[in-house]
Enzyme design. Structure first.
Site, PDB file in Angstrom:
ATOM      1  N   GLY A  43       1.638  -3.988   2.180  1.00  0.00           N
ATOM      2  CA  GLY A  43       2.847  -4.774   2.376  1.00  0.00           C
ATOM      3  C   GLY A  43       4.096  -3.920   2.420  1.00  0.00           C
ATOM      4  O   GLY A  43       5.116  -4.318   2.979  1.00  0.00           O
ATOM      5  N   GLY A  74       4.157  -0.558   3.381  1.00  0.00           N
ATOM      6  CA  GLY A  74       4.163   0.504   4.376  1.00  0.00           C
ATOM      7  C   GLY A  74       2.821   1.193   4.447  1.00  0.00           C
ATOM      8  O   GLY A  74       1.860   0.804   3.779  1.00  0.00           O
ATOM      9  N   VAL A  83      -0.062   4.146   4.092  1.00  0.00           N
ATOM     10  CA  VAL A  83      -0.450   5.129   3.087  1.00  0.00           C
ATOM     11  C   VAL A  83      -1.206   6.253   3.787  1.00  0.00           C
ATOM     12  O   VAL A  83      -2.124   5.998   4.563  1.00  0.00           O
ATOM     13  CB  VAL A  83      -1.347   4.488   1.999  1.00  0.00           C
ATOM     14  CG1 VAL A  83      -1.635   5.498   0.899  1.00  0.00           C
ATOM     15  CG2 VAL A  83      -0.686   3.249   1.429  1.00  0.00           C
ATOM     16  N   LYS A  96       2.563   7.142   0.066  1.00  0.00           N
ATOM     17  CA  LYS A  96       2.939   5.843   0.611  1.00  0.00           C
ATOM     18  C   LYS A  96       4.337   5.965   1.197  1.00  0.00           C
ATOM     19  O   LYS A  96       5.268   6.388   0.520  1.00  0.00           O
ATOM     20  CB  LYS A  96       2.914   4.798  -0.513  1.00  0.00           C
ATOM     21  CG  LYS A  96       3.415   3.439  -0.061  1.00  0.00           C
ATOM     22  CD  LYS A  96       3.038   2.363  -1.047  1.00  0.00           C
ATOM     23  CE  LYS A  96       1.618   1.924  -0.842  1.00  0.00           C
ATOM     24  NZ  LYS A  96       1.293   0.646  -1.430  1.00  0.00           N
ATOM     25  N   ASP A 126       1.751  -7.933  -7.859  1.00  0.00           N
ATOM     26  CA  ASP A 126       0.949  -8.032  -6.649  1.00  0.00           C
ATOM     27  C   ASP A 126      -0.504  -7.646  -6.941  1.00  0.00           C
ATOM     28  O   ASP A 126      -1.070  -6.773  -6.300  1.00  0.00           O
ATOM     29  CB  ASP A 126       1.550  -7.161  -5.540  1.00  0.00           C
ATOM     30  CG  ASP A 126       1.128  -7.627  -4.143  1.00  0.00           C
ATOM     31  OD1 ASP A 126       0.556  -8.733  -4.041  1.00  0.00           O
ATOM     32  OD2 ASP A 126       1.362  -6.890  -3.175  1.00  0.00           O
TER      33      ASP A 126
END
Ligand SMILES: *[C@@H]1O[C@H](CO)[C@@H](O)[C@H](O)[C@H]1NC(C)=O
Ligand SMILES: *[C@@H]1O[C@H](CO)[C@@H](O)[C@H](O)[C@H]1NC(C)=O
Ligand SMILES: *[C@@H]1O[C@H](CO)[C@@H](O)[C@H](O)[C@H]1NC(C)=O
Ligand SMILES: *[C@@H]1O[C@H](CO)[C@@H](O)[C@H](O)[C@H]1NC(C)=O
Ligand SMILES: *[C@@H]1O[C@H](CO)[C@@H](O)[C@H](O)[C@H]1NC(C)=O
Length: 679
Positions: A357, A359, A361, A376, A476
């Site tokens: 979510g 970006g 990695v 990341k 998250d």
């Protein structure tokens, strides 16, 4: 002196004839000789005539008394009036401030047997301090704070004491100027002589204590004026004198002159005839000044040198990294963009190991150590403005260390992008392992591995919630954020980041950061993440692992929510219908029941019904039985029916939100507006 011109008080007139009867009721010493005083302890008379109670030596006691006892009662129930005046001088040790002070005393005998030094001033000891059997009256000139801290707040103070070291009245050493209320401080241990007056009115039962510098007239307003009846304190025959003590700290205590008068006003001292005590202070003041000057000079030189060195250092760092903001300089976990660029082969697409979510990695190998890292790259985004304030946040996340976390090693800011450097975890994410079969068609994760992964996630989350220095809310929790290392241990990643991402939004709508299917119902209403919303997401994760199904599945043009589906399975059949069919019967049924039950409990729509991560840990370790499983039938289908009915009675499905949501991606940020159509 002002004393001689004072009008005679009424009491003086009353006791005038008594004064005429006795002889030894007044005396005056302008300097001392051995014929007039009785001495004890460290006390000595110097050649100049100064009475030295203590020298500048630790742990000493010195006493001096007027040779003759004083008759305190003259066939009257009231103690006699008296007046005394003396000049004292305290020379402190220059290294440490001095101690401990001295006292004017009235005592039944010319000595204080068993007395202690230090704060007891050589008058009392710890056993007899405060005992009314002492019959001792004293006025203390205390220079050390410490004993009885609440009462003797100021180290430099004067107090009236009866039978003990707790003063009846006390005040900081000051004198009033020119009969006004304006007070001027006197440093008792300044090394300069100080004059003191103690006057007791036996009829009015009032005691006055006054002090002033030797060159000032007697102040009209006394420092202490206290109503005291000495009739109960003093005995028929009392000795007047002085006591001084030193302890760890020490000063020399001198009495230069002393006059006393019973039932009258003591004769003023002849200041000019008082003995002289060499005040070492004056000569060493210049020494101290010289020392200070030298220290100051050296300090300035060293400061300038440091400044120059610092300047060179900063200059070189600025040369090395061009656009450094000051927060970047302060933060130790900062990586150089150059190094990360090299490590990821210039952020090559082939090095991408995942897209989340926040970006992409990238896998990278740091040249310096040869270690693998995951980088990341959070793309430039308005939401990332105000990053500076979050330098501290990242710095703090960087200090989190747990075997079930993907540890944040550091970061780098490049232009508008933020690069976060993590441990590299080789086996990929939990969801990729959960939803793909290996080449030979076998499932990749067996139950034993799944159960240990669940325990690992729980332990990592418990650390974030309860075991670190502050509460970290993950925000998250989901299967793509659980990475599996080479030993099949679960490691939770991306913790705390949602908050970073959330920051800087100046829109008025509350944005819920999270992933569809894992968002607790109250989170969509309040937008407020908590440990309990993390527990909700963890519950969904448990069901996912047990059932092998994604939290939201699109079936026959309908979104099926995992929790609802599990409850439905229970309603129409039994709880085992929900188990991942790929596991077959290769699982421990008690563990499976517990994981499913715990999953439902954690993802309960009512936050207060959900357990904490600590409780979750106890259930998983078998230290505690899940409440719904208490006193179940031993085995068989009856047991399953019981479990089903108990779960259904928890009201699991009553308020589960079934959002109308049509997107194939399960990853993303959802705003309350789009989530709840019709709000
Ligand atoms: C001692 O002091 C007293 C009072 O100050 C004085 O009268 C006396 O002469 C002194 N004696 C000596 C030996 O100095
Ligand atoms: C003792 O003092 C009280 C006042 O405190 C006074 O009324 C009384 O007359 C005094 N007694 C004598 C004998 O002076
Ligand atoms: C304290 O002083 C009293 C005499 O005033 C003595 O009898 C007693 O032994 C002393 N106590 C200690 C602990 O020195
Ligand atoms: C005190 O008063 C006298 C005159 O009454 C005056 O000369 C002197 O300056 C005053 N001192 C202070 C410190 O105010
Ligand atoms: C004590 O001081 C007060 C002023 O505060 C004064 O009225 C009184 O006469 C003094 N008493 C003695 C014994 O000096």
């Amino acid at each position: 002196m002002g004393l001689s011109s004072r009008p005679l008080s009424l009491c003086f007139v009353i006791f005038c004839n008594l004064f005429l009867i006795s002889h030894s009721l007044e005396f005056a010493f302008n300097g001392f000789n051995t014929s007039g005083v009785t001495m004890g302890g460290s006390t000595d008379i110097e050649a100049s005539g100064a009475l030295r109670l203590t020298p500048k030596t630790p742990n000493l006691i010195g006493h001096a008394f007027h040779r003759d006892p004083i008759p305190m009662f003259n066939s009257s129930p009231n103690a006699s009036s008296f007046s005394t005046c003396f000049v004292f001088q305290i020379l402190p040790d220059l290294a440490s401030r001095g101690g401990f002070g001295f006292a004017f005393t009235l005592s039944p005998s010319p000595g204080f047997p068993g007395a202690e030094g230090g704060h007891y001033l050589g008058v009392f000891n710890s056993t007899n301090d405060g005992s009314s059997a002492n019959h001792i009256f004293l006025v203390e000139f205390d220079t050390v704070n410490g004993y009885n801290e609440e009462l003797d707040k100021d180290g430099n103070h004067v107090g009236i004491n009866i039978d003990g070291m707790t003063p009846v009245a006390s005040d900081s050493a000051t004198y009033s100027v020119n009969g006004t209320r304006a007070k001027e401080e006197i440093d008792l241990e300044s090394g300069d002589p100080v004059q003191a007056w103690i006057e007791y009115d036996g009829f009015g039962k009032l005691l006055n204590v006054t002090i002033a510098p030797i060159d000032s007239p007697k102040p009209i307003i006394p420092l202490l004026s206290e109503s005291i009846d000495l009739s109960k304190v003093v005995k028929d025959s009392m000795y007047a004198g002085f006591s001084a003590a030193t302890g760890q700290k020490y000063s020399s205590h001198y009495i230069l002159g002393w006059s006393f008068k019973l039932n009258g006003i003591a004769d003023p001292l002849n200041i000019d005839r008082l003995p002289f005590v060499p005040n070492v202070k004056s000569s060493s003041t210049s020494n101290v000044k010289l020392k200070n000057a030298l220290i100051a000079t050296f300090s300035v030189i060293i400061f300038l040198l440091l400044l120059a060195l610092g300047g060179i250092f900063v200059y070189r760092r600025v040369l090395e990294f061009e656009h450094l903001e000051d927060w970047e300089l302060e933060c130790p976990r900062r990586f150089r963009y150059k190094d990360l660029y090299k490590a990821t082969k210039g952020f090559k697409e082939s090095e991408i190991i995942g897209i989340g979510g926040f970006g992409a990695v990238y896998r990278g190998v740091l040249e310096a150590h040869g270690t693998e890292v995951a980088v990341k790259k959070i793309m430039s985004n308005n939401a990332l403005q105000g990053l500076r304030e979050f330098a501290a946040e990242i710095e703090s996340l960087g200090r989190l260390r747990h075997k079930n976390l993907v540890n944040l090693q550091g970061w780098c800011k490049h232009k508008k992008d933020l690069l976060l450097v993590y441990d590299y975890v080789p086996n990929g994410s939990l969801d990729s392992l959960l939803y793909t079969n290996s080449e030979n068609g076998k499932i990749i994760l067996n139950w034993e591995q799944r159960f240990s992964i669940i325990k690992g996630i729980a332990s990592g989350l418990l650390y974030l919630h309860e075991e670190w220095e502050r509460v970290v809310i993950h925000r998250d929790v989901k299967s793509p954020n659980v990475l599996i290392d080479a030993y099949m241990n679960a490691r939770l990643g991306d913790f705390g980041l949602a908050r970073l991402y959330d920051h800087g939004k100046n829109s008025h709508t509350t944005n819920v950061v999270g992933t569809i299917g894992y968002i607790a119902p109250e989170l969509t209403r309040t937008g407020k993440a908590s440990t309990s919303t993390d527990v909700f997401a963890f519950g969904i994760l448990l069901l996912e692992v047990a059932c092998g199904r994604r939290p939201v599945v699109c079936e026959a043009a309908r979104n099926v929510i995992l929790v609802d589906w599990v409850v439905e399975c229970m309603q129409v059949g039994n709880i085992y219908d929900a188990v991942d069919p790929r596991l077959g019967s290769n699982y421990v049924s008690e563990e499976m029941e517990m994981v499913l039950g715990l999953g439902l409990l954690c993802s309960h729509p009512r936050a207060e019904t959900r357990p904490t991560m600590r409780q979750v840990m106890r259930y998983l370790n078998g230290d505690e039985v899940l409440p719904v499983f208490d006193h179940l039938s031993a085995s068989g289908s009856r047991r399953v029916d019981e479990i089903t009915s108990r779960f259904l009675s928890l009201g699991l499905s009553e308020s589960i939100i079934t959002p109308v949501y049509n997107s194939s991606s399960s990853v993303g940020r959802v705003s309350t507006g789009s989530f709840h159509s019709g709000r």
